[in-house]
Scaffold this active site. Structure first.
Site, short mmCIF file in Angstrom:
data_model
loop_
_atom_site.label_atom_id
_atom_site.label_comp_id
_atom_site.label_asym_id
_atom_site.label_seq_id
_atom_site.Cartn_x
_atom_site.Cartn_y
_atom_site.Cartn_z
N CYS A 76 0.72 -1.16 0.02
CA CYS A 76 -0.08 -0.16 0.15
C CYS A 76 0.86 1.23 -0.08
O CYS A 76 1.59 1.35 1.02
CB CYS A 76 -1.11 0.06 1.18
SG CYS A 76 -1.94 1.38 1.20
N HIS A 159 -3.12 -5.56 -10.25
CA HIS A 159 -3.59 -4.34 -10.87
C HIS A 159 -4.11 -4.62 -12.31
O HIS A 159 -3.28 -5.29 -13.10
CB HIS A 159 -2.69 -2.96 -10.87
CG HIS A 159 -2.53 -2.81 -9.42
ND1 HIS A 159 -3.45 -1.73 -8.66
CD2 HIS A 159 -1.55 -2.97 -8.54
CE1 HIS A 159 -2.96 -1.43 -7.56
NE2 HIS A 159 -1.69 -2.08 -7.28
N GLU A 209 -10.63 -0.21 -5.58
CA GLU A 209 -9.48 -0.94 -4.80
C GLU A 209 -10.27 -2.25 -4.15
O GLU A 209 -11.14 -2.16 -3.73
CB GLU A 209 -9.09 0.03 -3.53
CG GLU A 209 -7.86 -0.48 -3.05
CD GLU A 209 -7.08 0.58 -2.27
OE1 GLU A 209 -6.11 0.27 -1.74
OE2 GLU A 209 -7.77 1.49 -1.82
N CYS A 218 -5.16 5.53 -4.71
CA CYS A 218 -4.50 4.47 -4.43
C CYS A 218 -2.83 4.47 -4.85
O CYS A 218 -2.80 4.64 -6.11
CB CYS A 218 -5.13 3.20 -5.19
SG CYS A 218 -4.62 1.43 -5.11
N GLY A 221 -1.96 1.61 -6.83
CA GLY A 221 -2.66 1.84 -8.19
C GLY A 221 -1.95 2.99 -9.01
O GLY A 221 -1.92 2.88 -10.38
#
Length: 290
Positions: A76, A159, A209, A218, A221
């Protein structure tokens, strides 16, 4: 059972409840994690972050990441930036090494407004993401509604980045996001990004997410979107990403394939979790919802 101190932080609105368990262990059950993340009955967050002693001697600490639905996440980016700032305040050193399930991530906290994290190398093999079958990760060939043919990238978590020419603000992401997240091609589910080039080296990004839903930002992301943009020829290796919650400066280094992300962090408040919240179980949560 006693309460546990926590701090609430966010990076561009991507928010976290952070609990320091380096001296006193804290291993939340799935029900406890969901109760803490609940925005109506708990503190509310996209991810619950638990700081633990490092497994690797090179790291300052280990960061456990749980999504709002209590599912684990390997990485993260925004949480790493927040924890990097906490470590800088604690140690007096701007640099830190944060251990995650995705590997060792290096953070540099110049100020709350500028924290950089090296998210490590982008992984582009179909097994790395992972996919359920062999496919070209530059063109995954799946579609849902107005979105089609995403780029697949792993930043320690999976992703799928869809690229659109226009209309990103009105796309029904909350409708198509859950379907794409759980597409059979993604055995571990996937974070779903939608990206639009809005200028030279400027990219607009919105992210559904996995385990948390539509988020204001994100970090991983954004890293995946940066890689996807370069692979599709939309930008150079440096770009500004515009997310719902704000702006991140991104770089995909050519020398080692690492992705660097720079942006602000903020502290919302600190408090103590009520013991009643930590006593949550699945039966009680289900009953409260019915």
């Amino acid at each position: 059972m006693t309460g546990r101190p926590f701090i609430k932080m966010h990076g561009l609105g991507n928010d976290f409840v952070i609990i320091d368990a380096r001296k006193e262990p804290f291993e939340p059950t799935p029900a406890q994690a969901r109760a803490i993340a609940d925005r109506h009955r708990g503190v509310g967050c996209d991810q619950l972050i638990v700081l633990e002693p490092p497994r690797d001697r090179a790291a300052d600490l280990y960061m456990r990441i749980l999504n709002a639905d209590a599912s684990p996440s390997g990485a993260c980016g925004n949480a790493t930036r927040c924890v990097g700032l906490l470590l800088a305040r604690e140690t007096g050193r701007p640099d830190s090494v944060i251990e995650t399930d995705a590997g060792l991530l290096r953070a540099e906290a110049a100020s709350p407004e500028r924290v950089t994290v090296d998210m490590g190398p982008a992984r582009l093999g179909w097994r790395d993401i992972p996919l359920a079958e062999e496919r070209d990760t530059l063109n995954l060939g799946i579609a849902e509604g107005p979105l089609s043919d995403p780029v697949g990238v792993s930043m320690g978590n999976p992703h799928a980045v869809f690229i659109v020419e226009d209309g990103i603000e009105t796309l029904p992401i909350t409708a198509v996001g859950p379907k794409l997240e759980t597409h059979p091609l993604f055995p571990e589910r996937a974070n779903i990004g939608v990206m639009q080039a809005v200028g030279p080296d400027r990219l607009r990004l919105r992210v559904w997410e996995r385990g948390s839903g539509l988020t204001l930002a994100c970090g991983s992301g954004a890293c995946a979107a940066m890689v996807a943009a370069v692979r599709r020829g939309l930008t150079g290796r440096r770009a500004t990403l515009l997310l719902d919650g704000g702006t991140l400066e991104m770089e995909w280094r050519e020398a080692d394939g690492h992705v660097l992300m720079t942006g602000p962090t903020a502290t919302a408040f600190a408090g103590t979790l009520d013991p009643a919240l930590l006593a949550a179980d699945d039966k009680a949560i289900k009953g409260a919802a019915e």
